[in-house]
Design an enzyme around this catalytic site. Structure first.
Site, PDB file in Angstrom:
ATOM      1  N   GLN A 116      55.866 -36.594 -19.933  1.00  0.00           N
ATOM      2  CA  GLN A 116      55.319 -35.401 -20.583  1.00  0.00           C
ATOM      3  C   GLN A 116      56.283 -34.928 -21.677  1.00  0.00           C
ATOM      4  O   GLN A 116      55.961 -34.022 -22.440  1.00  0.00           O
ATOM      5  CB  GLN A 116      55.123 -34.273 -19.575  1.00  0.00           C
ATOM      6  CG  GLN A 116      54.161 -34.614 -18.457  1.00  0.00           C
ATOM      7  CD  GLN A 116      54.165 -33.547 -17.384  1.00  0.00           C
ATOM      8  OE1 GLN A 116      53.410 -32.581 -17.444  1.00  0.00           O
ATOM      9  NE2 GLN A 116      55.029 -33.716 -16.397  1.00  0.00           N
ATOM     10  N   ASN A 117      57.443 -35.524 -21.696  1.00  0.00           N
ATOM     11  CA  ASN A 117      58.490 -35.087 -22.615  1.00  0.00           C
ATOM     12  C   ASN A 117      58.231 -35.630 -24.023  1.00  0.00           C
ATOM     13  O   ASN A 117      57.661 -36.709 -24.201  1.00  0.00           O
ATOM     14  CB  ASN A 117      59.868 -35.532 -22.122  1.00  0.00           C
ATOM     15  CG  ASN A 117      60.182 -34.960 -20.751  1.00  0.00           C
ATOM     16  OD1 ASN A 117      59.586 -33.958 -20.343  1.00  0.00           O
ATOM     17  ND2 ASN A 117      61.064 -35.614 -20.014  1.00  0.00           N
ATOM     18  N   HIS A 134      52.150 -36.455 -23.868  1.00  0.00           N
ATOM     19  CA  HIS A 134      52.022 -35.235 -24.684  1.00  0.00           C
ATOM     20  C   HIS A 134      52.563 -35.434 -26.087  1.00  0.00           C
ATOM     21  O   HIS A 134      52.880 -34.469 -26.784  1.00  0.00           O
ATOM     22  CB  HIS A 134      52.751 -34.067 -24.002  1.00  0.00           C
ATOM     23  CG  HIS A 134      52.112 -33.691 -22.696  1.00  0.00           C
ATOM     24  ND1 HIS A 134      52.763 -32.942 -21.740  1.00  0.00           N
ATOM     25  CD2 HIS A 134      50.896 -33.987 -22.166  1.00  0.00           C
ATOM     26  CE1 HIS A 134      51.957 -32.773 -20.692  1.00  0.00           C
ATOM     27  NE2 HIS A 134      50.826 -33.408 -20.922  1.00  0.00           N
ATOM     28  N   CYS A 142      50.053 -34.685 -41.131  1.00  0.00           N
ATOM     29  CA  CYS A 142      49.409 -33.776 -42.068  1.00  0.00           C
ATOM     30  C   CYS A 142      48.031 -33.401 -41.521  1.00  0.00           C
ATOM     31  O   CYS A 142      47.225 -34.283 -41.196  1.00  0.00           O
ATOM     32  CB  CYS A 142      49.256 -34.459 -43.437  1.00  0.00           C
ATOM     33  SG  CYS A 142      48.289 -33.494 -44.615  1.00  0.00           S
ATOM     34  N   THR A 203      59.279 -32.603 -12.819  1.00  0.00           N
ATOM     35  CA  THR A 203      58.156 -31.874 -13.382  1.00  0.00           C
ATOM     36  C   THR A 203      57.649 -30.839 -12.390  1.00  0.00           C
ATOM     37  O   THR A 203      57.618 -31.083 -11.184  1.00  0.00           O
ATOM     38  CB  THR A 203      57.003 -32.808 -13.808  1.00  0.00           C
ATOM     39  OG1 THR A 203      55.902 -32.019 -14.306  1.00  0.00           O
ATOM     40  CG2 THR A 203      56.509 -33.683 -12.675  1.00  0.00           C
ATOM     41  N   ASN A 228      62.771 -33.667  -7.554  1.00  0.00           N
ATOM     42  CA  ASN A 228      62.735 -32.454  -8.352  1.00  0.00           C
ATOM     43  C   ASN A 228      63.783 -31.465  -7.859  1.00  0.00           C
ATOM     44  O   ASN A 228      64.114 -31.467  -6.674  1.00  0.00           O
ATOM     45  CB  ASN A 228      61.332 -31.813  -8.301  1.00  0.00           C
ATOM     46  CG  ASN A 228      61.052 -30.980  -9.533  1.00  0.00           C
ATOM     47  OD1 ASN A 228      60.964 -31.510 -10.642  1.00  0.00           O
ATOM     48  ND2 ASN A 228      60.944 -29.670  -9.352  1.00  0.00           N
TER      49      ASN A 228
HETATM   50  C1  BV8 Z   1      43.566 -30.852 -21.686  1.00  0.00           C
HETATM   51  C2  BV8 Z   1      53.543 -30.697 -25.500  1.00  0.00           C
HETATM   52  C3  BV8 Z   1      41.281 -31.301 -21.982  1.00  0.00           C
HETATM   53  C4  BV8 Z   1      53.915 -29.637 -26.446  1.00  0.00           C
HETATM   54  C5  BV8 Z   1      52.614 -29.778 -23.427  1.00  0.00           C
HETATM   55  C6  BV8 Z   1      42.171 -23.720 -20.562  1.00  0.00           C
HETATM   56  C7  BV8 Z   1      41.876 -24.306 -21.784  1.00  0.00           C
HETATM   57  C8  BV8 Z   1      42.233 -25.606 -22.060  1.00  0.00           C
HETATM   58  C9  BV8 Z   1      42.891 -26.357 -21.119  1.00  0.00           C
HETATM   59  C10 BV8 Z   1      43.199 -25.751 -19.933  1.00  0.00           C
HETATM   60  C11 BV8 Z   1      42.844 -24.463 -19.620  1.00  0.00           C
HETATM   61  N1  BV8 Z   1      43.298 -24.185 -18.368  1.00  0.00           N
HETATM   62  C12 BV8 Z   1      43.930 -25.262 -17.873  1.00  0.00           C
HETATM   63  C13 BV8 Z   1      43.865 -26.203 -18.815  1.00  0.00           C
HETATM   64  C14 BV8 Z   1      44.423 -27.491 -18.756  1.00  0.00           C
HETATM   65  C15 BV8 Z   1      45.801 -27.390 -19.422  1.00  0.00           C
HETATM   66  C16 BV8 Z   1      46.775 -27.055 -18.316  1.00  0.00           C
HETATM   67  O1  BV8 Z   1      47.111 -27.912 -17.533  1.00  0.00           O
HETATM   68  N2  BV8 Z   1      47.214 -25.796 -18.243  1.00  0.00           N
HETATM   69  C17 BV8 Z   1      48.086 -25.411 -17.147  1.00  0.00           C
HETATM   70  C18 BV8 Z   1      49.328 -24.724 -17.660  1.00  0.00           C
HETATM   71  C19 BV8 Z   1      47.287 -24.542 -16.177  1.00  0.00           C
HETATM   72  N3  BV8 Z   1      46.049 -28.698 -19.972  1.00  0.00           N
HETATM   73  C20 BV8 Z   1      45.748 -28.932 -21.250  1.00  0.00           C
HETATM   74  O2  BV8 Z   1      45.381 -28.116 -22.062  1.00  0.00           O
HETATM   75  C21 BV8 Z   1      45.902 -30.396 -21.634  1.00  0.00           C
HETATM   76  N4  BV8 Z   1      44.736 -30.823 -22.312  1.00  0.00           N
HETATM   77  O3  BV8 Z   1      43.382 -30.491 -20.564  1.00  0.00           O
HETATM   78  O4  BV8 Z   1      42.572 -31.332 -22.507  1.00  0.00           O
HETATM   79  C22 BV8 Z   1      40.724 -29.946 -22.329  1.00  0.00           C
HETATM   80  C23 BV8 Z   1      40.654 -29.575 -23.652  1.00  0.00           C
HETATM   81  C24 BV8 Z   1      40.060 -28.351 -23.961  1.00  0.00           C
HETATM   82  C25 BV8 Z   1      39.566 -27.522 -22.947  1.00  0.00           C
HETATM   83  C26 BV8 Z   1      39.697 -27.914 -21.605  1.00  0.00           C
HETATM   84  C27 BV8 Z   1      40.268 -29.123 -21.299  1.00  0.00           C
HETATM   85  C28 BV8 Z   1      47.089 -30.546 -22.565  1.00  0.00           C
HETATM   86  C29 BV8 Z   1      48.359 -30.294 -21.790  1.00  0.00           C
HETATM   87  C30 BV8 Z   1      49.563 -30.657 -22.661  1.00  0.00           C
HETATM   88  C31 BV8 Z   1      50.210 -29.416 -23.203  1.00  0.00           C
HETATM   89  N5  BV8 Z   1      51.419 -29.780 -23.934  1.00  0.00           N
HETATM   90  N6  BV8 Z   1      53.663 -30.178 -24.143  1.00  0.00           N
HETATM   91  C32 BV8 Z   1      55.352 -29.281 -26.325  1.00  0.00           C
HETATM   92  O5  BV8 Z   1      56.103 -29.886 -25.538  1.00  0.00           O
HETATM   93  O6  BV8 Z   1      55.739 -28.369 -27.050  1.00  0.00           O
HETATM   94  S1  BV8 Z   1      52.815 -29.333 -21.824  1.00  0.00           S
HETATM   95  C33 BV8 Z   1      54.394 -28.847 -21.494  1.00  0.00           C
HETATM   96  O7  BV8 Z   1      54.434 -28.642 -20.092  1.00  0.00           O
HETATM   97  C34 BV8 Z   1      55.451 -29.895 -21.754  1.00  0.00           C
HETATM   98  O8  BV8 Z   1      54.945 -31.159 -22.143  1.00  0.00           O
HETATM   99  C35 BV8 Z   1      56.068 -30.059 -20.396  1.00  0.00           C
HETATM  100  O9  BV8 Z   1      56.622 -31.281 -20.205  1.00  0.00           O
HETATM  101  C36 BV8 Z   1      54.849 -29.875 -19.591  1.00  0.00           C
HETATM  102  C37 BV8 Z   1      54.949 -29.786 -18.127  1.00  0.00           C
HETATM  103  O10 BV8 Z   1      56.053 -29.044 -17.829  1.00  0.00           O
HETATM  104  P1  BV8 Z   1      57.251 -29.804 -17.085  1.00  0.00           P
HETATM  105  O11 BV8 Z   1      57.600 -31.018 -17.845  1.00  0.00           O
HETATM  106  O12 BV8 Z   1      56.884 -29.986 -15.668  1.00  0.00           O
HETATM  107  O13 BV8 Z   1      58.422 -28.787 -17.293  1.00  0.00           O
HETATM  108  P2  BV8 Z   1      58.651 -27.468 -16.471  1.00  0.00           P
HETATM  109  O14 BV8 Z   1      59.661 -26.684 -17.217  1.00  0.00           O
HETATM  110  O15 BV8 Z   1      57.335 -26.850 -16.113  1.00  0.00           O
HETATM  111  O16 BV8 Z   1      59.275 -27.977 -15.081  1.00  0.00           O
HETATM  112  C38 BV8 Z   1      60.505 -28.632 -15.074  1.00  0.00           C
HETATM  113  C39 BV8 Z   1      60.769 -28.994 -13.627  1.00  0.00           C
HETATM  114  O17 BV8 Z   1      61.982 -29.731 -13.578  1.00  0.00           O
HETATM  115  C40 BV8 Z   1      60.961 -27.782 -12.731  1.00  0.00           C
HETATM  116  O18 BV8 Z   1      60.171 -27.944 -11.561  1.00  0.00           O
HETATM  117  C41 BV8 Z   1      62.464 -27.820 -12.368  1.00  0.00           C
HETATM  118  O19 BV8 Z   1      62.671 -27.429 -11.021  1.00  0.00           O
HETATM  119  C42 BV8 Z   1      62.755 -29.283 -12.513  1.00  0.00           C
HETATM  120  N7  BV8 Z   1      64.141 -29.592 -12.893  1.00  0.00           N
HETATM  121  C43 BV8 Z   1      64.961 -28.870 -13.696  1.00  0.00           C
HETATM  122  N8  BV8 Z   1      66.129 -29.552 -13.819  1.00  0.00           N
HETATM  123  C44 BV8 Z   1      66.016 -30.695 -13.096  1.00  0.00           C
HETATM  124  C45 BV8 Z   1      64.745 -30.725 -12.510  1.00  0.00           C
HETATM  125  N9  BV8 Z   1      64.326 -31.735 -11.729  1.00  0.00           N
HETATM  126  C46 BV8 Z   1      65.180 -32.756 -11.519  1.00  0.00           C
HETATM  127  N10 BV8 Z   1      66.423 -32.801 -12.058  1.00  0.00           N
HETATM  128  C47 BV8 Z   1      66.875 -31.793 -12.843  1.00  0.00           C
HETATM  129  N11 BV8 Z   1      68.111 -31.854 -13.346  1.00  0.00           N
END
Ligand code: BV8
Length: 268
Positions: A116-117, A134, A142, A203, A228
């Site tokens: 996802q990174n 992602h 563009c 994640t 995690n």
């Molecule tokens: C989609 C790119 C079909 C940009 C990202 C309403 C309207 C539209 C869609 C939705 C909606 N409601 C829900 C959705 C679906 C939505 C979604 O999932 N929403 C969630 C929040 C509820 N998904 C989408 O929109 C996707 N598209 O569904 O298309 C569609 C289309 C239209 C209408 C309906 C459906 C697109 C999703 C992609 C979004 N883009 N990133 C950018 O990066 O700027 S997502 C973003 O979150 C990043 O990519 C990130 O990677 C990703 C997930 O987060 P994580 O990677 O898990 O990071 P996070 O900080 O959350 O967690 C880190 C974890 O690591 C923690 O648990 C921590 O404890 C742990 N950690 C920390 N340090 C360590 C560690 N673990 C191990 N070792 C360590 N050292």
């Protein structure tokens, strides 16, 4: 650092499953890059970002609506994120995943890394064939012509940056509300449908469809495990959940997989 027994036992189980797997799939999130100094999405706190940006919610900025409403703000945010990851290096978690791919493939197995990174650190750490679910911050496009431009070729002397054709340039990432690249989803679904082992690493498991692949794999019989730092909604869904930093846990997994031997080691 002393390893507690429970974690050691879990690592041994994961390593045994990986050692005899014909196909291993992995999905990673921002937690894998955290030990390189790259801020995560949801762990973000004052220490994670400059004061300027700590008042913004990434969930509000990583959307097409935010870009359309204020392309200067959103492109400045991505330029700032890039500036914070441009000079960081892959950490032991990235390197271990690249090594795990080499070990699995050297034994005739298949290894698919989904991430996802958007920071390119898996590739910099040696992983190949990485599926960027992602997209990537390293190329922009563009909005007028679709032309792709390397971030290194954008002067960023004005915001929002524009292409030679005069259209707005945006990062080649998937924003909330945008669909994931078709080929990436196909490769992820194919891997989840065929793998013997599926690992979810670093994640929070809250973004879909990326968070769905581990459950899909588990539902069809693959062995599933999580690595995690903190519990997630996936923790109770997987067969084994290891709480720990990927930079510490994954090198131990690779070491044990090497020690156990591969498919032809006559496992019972
Ligand atoms: C989609 C790119 C079909 C940009 C990202 C309403 C309207 C539209 C869609 C939705 C909606 N409601 C829900 C959705 C679906 C939505 C979604 O999932 N929403 C969630 C929040 C509820 N998904 C989408 O929109 C996707 N598209 O569904 O298309 C569609 C289309 C239209 C209408 C309906 C459906 C697109 C999703 C992609 C979004 N883009 N990133 C950018 O990066 O700027 S997502 C973003 O979150 C990043 O990519 C990130 O990677 C990703 C997930 O987060 P994580 O990677 O898990 O990071 P996070 O900080 O959350 O967690 C880190 C974890 O690591 C923690 O648990 C921590 O404890 C742990 N950690 C920390 N340090 C360590 C560690 N673990 C191990 N070792 C360590 N050292």
């Amino acid at each position: 650092m002393p390893h507690d027994d429970a974690q050691g036992t879990a690592i041994e189980e994961v390593a045994r499953r990986v050692a005899r797997a014909k196909c291993v799939a992995v999905v990673t999130g921002a937690g894998v890059s955290a030990e390189s100094g790259v801020a995560t999405f949801r762990d973000a706190g004052p220490e994670q970002g400059d004061a300027l940006w700590s008042r913004y919610d990434p969930m509000q900025l990583a959307t097409i609506d935010a870009f359309n409403a204020d392309p200067e703000l959103v492109t400045r945010w991505y330029h700032w994120r890039f500036s914070r990851c441009a000079h960081v290096k892959p950490n032991p978690g990235h390197v271990a995943l690249a090594e795990l791919q080499r070990v699995v493939e050297s034994r005739g197995g298949e290894f698919v890394l989904l991430t996802q990174n958007i920071d390119g650190l898996h590739q910099a750490g040696g992983s190949t064939g990485v599926v960027e679910l992602h997209g990537t911050i390293l190329t922009w496009r563009c909005v007028k012509t679709g032309e792709h431009v390397s971030i290194h070729d954008i002067p960023f002397d004005v915001f929002p940056p524009r292409s030679r054709a005069g259209g707005l340039l945006r990062p080649n990432v998937v924003w909330f509300g945008e669909v994931l690249p078709e080929d990436a989803v196909e490769r992820a679904q194919d891997a989840a449908s065929r793998c013997d082992v599926f690992l979810t690493i670093g994640t929070s498991g809250v973004v879909y469809p990326a968070a769905s692949f581990v459950q899909f794999a588990g539902d069809r019989g693959a062995f599933t495990a999580e690595v995690n730092k903190d519990p997630t909604p996936l923790s109770h869904m997987v067969d084994v959940s290891i709480m720990g930093r990927s930079g510490e846990v994954m090198p131990r997994v690779v070491e044990r997989v090497r020690g156990i031997g591969g498919l032809d080691a006559g496992h019972t």
